[in-house]
Write a protein that holds these residues in place. Structure first.
Motif, PDB file in Angstrom:
ATOM      1  N   ALA A 299       0.861  -1.198  -0.092  1.00 52.23           N
ATOM      2  CA  ALA A 299       0.013  -0.198  -0.021  1.00 52.23           C
ATOM      3  C   ALA A 299       0.927   1.237  -0.138  1.00 52.23           C
ATOM      4  O   ALA A 299       1.965   1.209   0.565  1.00 52.23           O
ATOM      5  N   TYR A 300       0.567   2.290  -0.645  1.00 48.58           N
ATOM      6  CA  TYR A 300       1.279   3.416  -0.691  1.00 48.58           C
ATOM      7  C   TYR A 300       0.551   4.664  -0.308  1.00 48.58           C
ATOM      8  O   TYR A 300      -0.711   4.840  -0.560  1.00 48.58           O
ATOM      9  N   VAL A 301       1.172   5.259   0.535  1.00 46.73           N
ATOM     10  CA  VAL A 301       0.339   6.408   1.354  1.00 46.73           C
ATOM     11  C   VAL A 301       1.235   7.943   1.025  1.00 46.73           C
ATOM     12  O   VAL A 301       2.369   7.925   1.158  1.00 46.73           O
ATOM     13  N   LEU A 302       0.228   8.759   0.683  1.00 42.93           N
ATOM     14  CA  LEU A 302       0.932  10.187   0.382  1.00 42.93           C
ATOM     15  C   LEU A 302       0.656  11.003   1.417  1.00 42.93           C
ATOM     16  O   LEU A 302      -0.506  10.999   1.950  1.00 42.93           O
ATOM     17  N   GLU A 308       5.541  13.103   1.142  1.00 40.94           N
ATOM     18  CA  GLU A 308       6.386  12.102   0.640  1.00 40.94           C
ATOM     19  C   GLU A 308       5.073  10.726   0.386  1.00 40.94           C
ATOM     20  O   GLU A 308       4.076  11.065   0.812  1.00 40.94           O
ATOM     21  N   VAL A 309       5.698   9.891  -0.341  1.00 44.54           N
ATOM     22  CA  VAL A 309       5.030   8.874  -0.444  1.00 44.54           C
ATOM     23  C   VAL A 309       5.735   7.389   0.206  1.00 44.54           C
ATOM     24  O   VAL A 309       6.835   6.917   0.058  1.00 44.54           O
ATOM     25  N   PHE A 310       4.779   7.002   1.393  1.00 41.64           N
ATOM     26  CA  PHE A 310       5.298   5.830   2.054  1.00 41.64           C
ATOM     27  C   PHE A 310       4.641   4.576   1.494  1.00 41.64           C
ATOM     28  O   PHE A 310       3.655   4.436   1.132  1.00 41.64           O
ATOM     29  N   VAL A 311       5.739   3.490   1.632  1.00 41.02           N
ATOM     30  CA  VAL A 311       5.376   2.166   1.206  1.00 41.02           C
ATOM     31  C   VAL A 311       5.141   1.268   2.527  1.00 41.02           C
ATOM     32  O   VAL A 311       5.915   1.404   3.358  1.00 41.02           O
ATOM     33  N   LEU A 312       4.008   0.689   2.647  1.00 43.23           N
ATOM     34  CA  LEU A 312       3.713  -0.166   3.809  1.00 43.23           C
ATOM     35  C   LEU A 312       3.598  -1.667   3.280  1.00 43.23           C
ATOM     36  O   LEU A 312       2.980  -1.669   2.050  1.00 43.23           O
ATOM     37  N   GLY A 313       3.830  -2.386   4.074  1.00 35.21           N
ATOM     38  CA  GLY A 313       3.792  -3.753   3.412  1.00 35.21           C
ATOM     39  C   GLY A 313       3.225  -4.927   4.560  1.00 35.21           C
ATOM     40  O   GLY A 313       3.625  -4.205   6.011  1.00 35.21           O
ATOM     41  N   ALA A 314       2.917  -6.011   4.533  1.00 30.71           N
ATOM     42  CA  ALA A 314       2.346  -6.936   5.451  1.00 30.71           C
ATOM     43  C   ALA A 314       3.190  -8.077   5.428  1.00 30.71           C
ATOM     44  O   ALA A 314       3.674  -8.554   4.637  1.00 30.71           O
ATOM     45  N   ASP A 315       3.398  -8.718   6.731  1.00 28.95           N
ATOM     46  CA  ASP A 315       4.237  -9.874   7.039  1.00 28.95           C
ATOM     47  C   ASP A 315       3.542 -10.906   6.965  1.00 28.95           C
ATOM     48  O   ASP A 315       2.041 -10.852   6.697  1.00 28.95           O
ATOM     49  N   ARG A 316       3.744 -12.228   7.235  1.00 28.55           N
ATOM     50  CA  ARG A 316       2.805 -13.318   6.894  1.00 28.55           C
ATOM     51  C   ARG A 316       1.817 -13.366   7.973  1.00 28.55           C
ATOM     52  O   ARG A 316       0.716 -13.984   7.682  1.00 28.55           O
ATOM     53  N   SER A 321       3.483  -2.614   8.283  1.00 28.10           N
ATOM     54  CA  SER A 321       4.654  -1.877   8.814  1.00 28.10           C
ATOM     55  C   SER A 321       5.291  -0.946   7.535  1.00 28.10           C
ATOM     56  O   SER A 321       5.023  -1.204   6.451  1.00 28.10           O
ATOM     57  N   VAL A 322       6.027  -0.124   8.009  1.00 34.03           N
ATOM     58  CA  VAL A 322       6.383   1.170   7.044  1.00 34.03           C
ATOM     59  C   VAL A 322       7.673   0.291   6.479  1.00 34.03           C
ATOM     60  O   VAL A 322       8.653  -0.252   6.975  1.00 34.03           O
ATOM     61  N   ARG A 323       7.880   0.286   5.012  1.00 32.35           N
ATOM     62  CA  ARG A 323       8.857  -0.436   4.340  1.00 32.35           C
ATOM     63  C   ARG A 323       9.915   0.251   3.927  1.00 32.35           C
ATOM     64  O   ARG A 323      11.072  -0.043   3.509  1.00 32.35           O
ATOM     65  N   GLY A 324       9.441   1.766   3.725  1.00 33.43           N
ATOM     66  CA  GLY A 324      10.332   2.516   3.170  1.00 33.43           C
ATOM     67  C   GLY A 324       9.367   3.971   2.403  1.00 33.43           C
ATOM     68  O   GLY A 324       8.359   3.915   2.882  1.00 33.43           O
ATOM     69  N   SER A 325      10.259   4.960   2.000  1.00 37.89           N
ATOM     70  CA  SER A 325       9.451   6.061   1.708  1.00 37.89           C
ATOM     71  C   SER A 325      10.328   6.893   0.678  1.00 37.89           C
ATOM     72  O   SER A 325      11.501   6.707   0.684  1.00 37.89           O
ATOM     73  N   VAL A 326       9.807   7.854   0.103  1.00 32.11           N
ATOM     74  CA  VAL A 326      10.577   8.730  -1.038  1.00 32.11           C
ATOM     75  C   VAL A 326       9.714  10.033  -0.951  1.00 32.11           C
ATOM     76  O   VAL A 326       8.613  10.220  -0.880  1.00 32.11           O
ATOM     77  N   PRO A 327      10.488  11.058  -1.315  1.00 34.18           N
ATOM     78  CA  PRO A 327       9.791  12.250  -1.410  1.00 34.18           C
ATOM     79  C   PRO A 327       8.751  12.311  -2.838  1.00 34.18           C
ATOM     80  O   PRO A 327       9.223  11.384  -3.653  1.00 34.18           O
ATOM     81  N   ALA A 328       7.845  12.953  -2.885  1.00 36.20           N
ATOM     82  CA  ALA A 328       6.952  12.717  -3.890  1.00 36.20           C
ATOM     83  C   ALA A 328       7.560  13.048  -5.245  1.00 36.20           C
ATOM     84  O   ALA A 328       7.351  12.800  -6.262  1.00 36.20           O
ATOM     85  N   ALA A 329       8.458  14.137  -5.090  1.00 37.22           N
ATOM     86  CA  ALA A 329       9.223  14.665  -6.191  1.00 37.22           C
ATOM     87  C   ALA A 329      10.575  15.191  -5.724  1.00 37.22           C
ATOM     88  O   ALA A 329      10.953  15.251  -4.624  1.00 37.22           O
TER      89      ALA A 329
END
Length: 437
Positions: A299-302, A308-316, A321-329
């Motif tokens: 899931a991606y969250v602005l 920023e855009v945060f990357v969220l992922g789920a474990d088994r 949890s948050v997996r990473g982020s990048v500036p939107a630009a």
């Protein structure tokens, strides 16, 4: 192709008269690249339907009446008319988003003003049949005081809102800037004004005109465009729960954002109520606003405040949890505020709207979806791009403050939008929704 357009009415300092009808090209065309035309408001008139959402199976639309704090259910009766499916339902202060469950059994309403997340049950015709207010969020960055909003919602009797506080909250809502951040900006602006005045005095009359007018008086914009003249109540809490959006997961759970508490909340349903599963905490002050659940499983969250855009992922075990982020630009303005986040037709790119610079940031989904890469920053062609919608190779952008909707062509290979191709005057648009064929 036809689209419903939500917008702000006079109760929210806008000019929309309800849900509007927008057409793009020929009726029945699968493309939205043709000339845009606004056909006016449909019946019945509604006050500030700032967000609209469709039932997954029925020709029913749900409208968040933001100024009234209620949700209306509307069954379509013609090309330009609806009929209400019962009375509107109370949601909460400044309800700003609606997401309908994939099966159409219920919807989730997010309320910016008081942080409420409300589950509204729907019957077989799409009519609302009951509501349950979910447990309130807890601020992960502070000790919560004895504010009744911090108790489970179903146990709280809402007290009438102080008109002064309500007005300040609405002004904050319209500007997209929290009170504490506004105070910081005003303090910085005072220093900037002092520096400008000193430079102008040193430059002398001949060169004074070359100094930026940071020390000149400004008038506040009715839509919150100028922040320096706004009063901020020192007694107001610096952090307030601000629910803003919801999205459903393939496993039946749901994600909601809390822009004020920097949370993405994970929910499950039990006995007709939302049950809090767990929370994902984002950096303090980031302000998670809108989100996209991607076919990759991430899931991606602005974020509104940090853009920023945060990357969220789920474990088994299904814990997110948050997996990473990048500036939107790569390059954004200090005052840029994230708005909408949408995926391209093939889900290979993301488009993030930035209010302030009035741009659209393009990001590429990399590899298995666990990371993102900024690609480009394009002019939106509007002022205050509140919402945008991808329709195949076209991006429709709603300019809340320029009172228009524009179309931009998308390069399928690079994902980059073109310059404006078509434009239509639309009053205070805040949401674009494709009409069911």
């Amino acid at each position: 192709m036809r689209f419903w357009v939500g917008g702000y009415s006079s109760d929210m300092e806008g000019t929309a008269e309800g849900i509007g009808l927008l057409t793009a090209g020929e009726d029945g065309s699968p493309f939205a690249s043709g000339p845009l035309s606004f056909r006016g408001a449909v019946r019945p008139a509604l006050a500030s339907p700032s967000w609209i959402a469709a039932h997954p199976r029925l020709d029913v639309v749900y409208a968040a009446l933001e100024g009234e704090g209620r949700v209306a259910a509307l069954a379509r009766t013609g090309d330009t008319s609806f009929t209400g499916l019962g009375p509107s339902v109370e949601a909460g202060e400044a309800v700003c988003h609606i997401a309908v469950s994939p099966g159409g059994e219920y919807l989730l309403a997010s309320c910016w003003g008081d942080g409420r997340v409300v589950r509204i049950a729907l019957d077989g015709s799409g009519r609302p049949t009951g509501r349950a207010v979910a447990q309130a969020a807890r601020d992960p960055y502070g000790v919560v005081g004895a504010d009744p909003r911090d108790l489970p919602r179903e146990d709280v009797d809402d007290e009438p809102q102080d008109p002064r506080v309500a007005a300040e909250r609405r002004e904050e809502r319209m500007s997209g800037v929290p009170a504490d951040r506004d105070a910081d900006r005003r303090q910085a602006a005072i220093g900037l004004a002092d520096a400008a005045a000193a430079l102008r005095a040193a430059a002398g009359a001949e060169f004074a005109h070359l100094i930026p007018d940071h020390d000149r008086p400004t008038e506040p914009d009715v839509h919150g465009g100028t922040l320096l003249t706004r009063a901020v109540d020192a007694d107001q809490p610096t952090r307030t729960s601000r629910a803003h959006a919801a999205a459903f997961l393939p496993d039946g759970r749901a994600l909601t954002t809390d822009l004020g508490f920097d949370l993405v909340r994970v929910w499950r349903t039990a006995a007709g109520r939302l049950v809090a599963d767990h929370d994902v905490t984002l950096p303090r002050g980031s302000g998670p606003r809108h989100l996209v659940v991607h076919p990759s499983g991430f899931a991606y969250v602005l974020t509104e405040h940090s853009a920023e855009v945060f990357v969220l992922g789920a474990d088994r075990a299904g814990r997110w949890s948050v997996r990473g982020s990048v500036p939107a630009a790569a390059l954004t303005l200090p005052d840029d505020a994230g708005a909408e986040l949408a995926a391209s037709h093939d889900r290979a790119f993301l488009y993030a709207g930035l209010r302030g610079s009035d741009t659209i940031a393009v990001l590429r989904v990399v590899g298995d979806g666990s990371s993102l890469e900024p690609v480009a920053l394009a002019e939106s062609g509007v002022t205050w791009p509140r919402h945008h919608l991808v329709v195949r190779d076209t991006l429709l952008v709603a300019g809340q403050r320029s009172d228009d909707v524009v179309s931009l062509s998308l390069d399928i290979r690079t994902g980059v939008p073109s310059k404006v191709r078509q434009r239509a005057s639309v009053p205070s648009p805040t949401r674009i929704l494709r009409v069911r064929d």
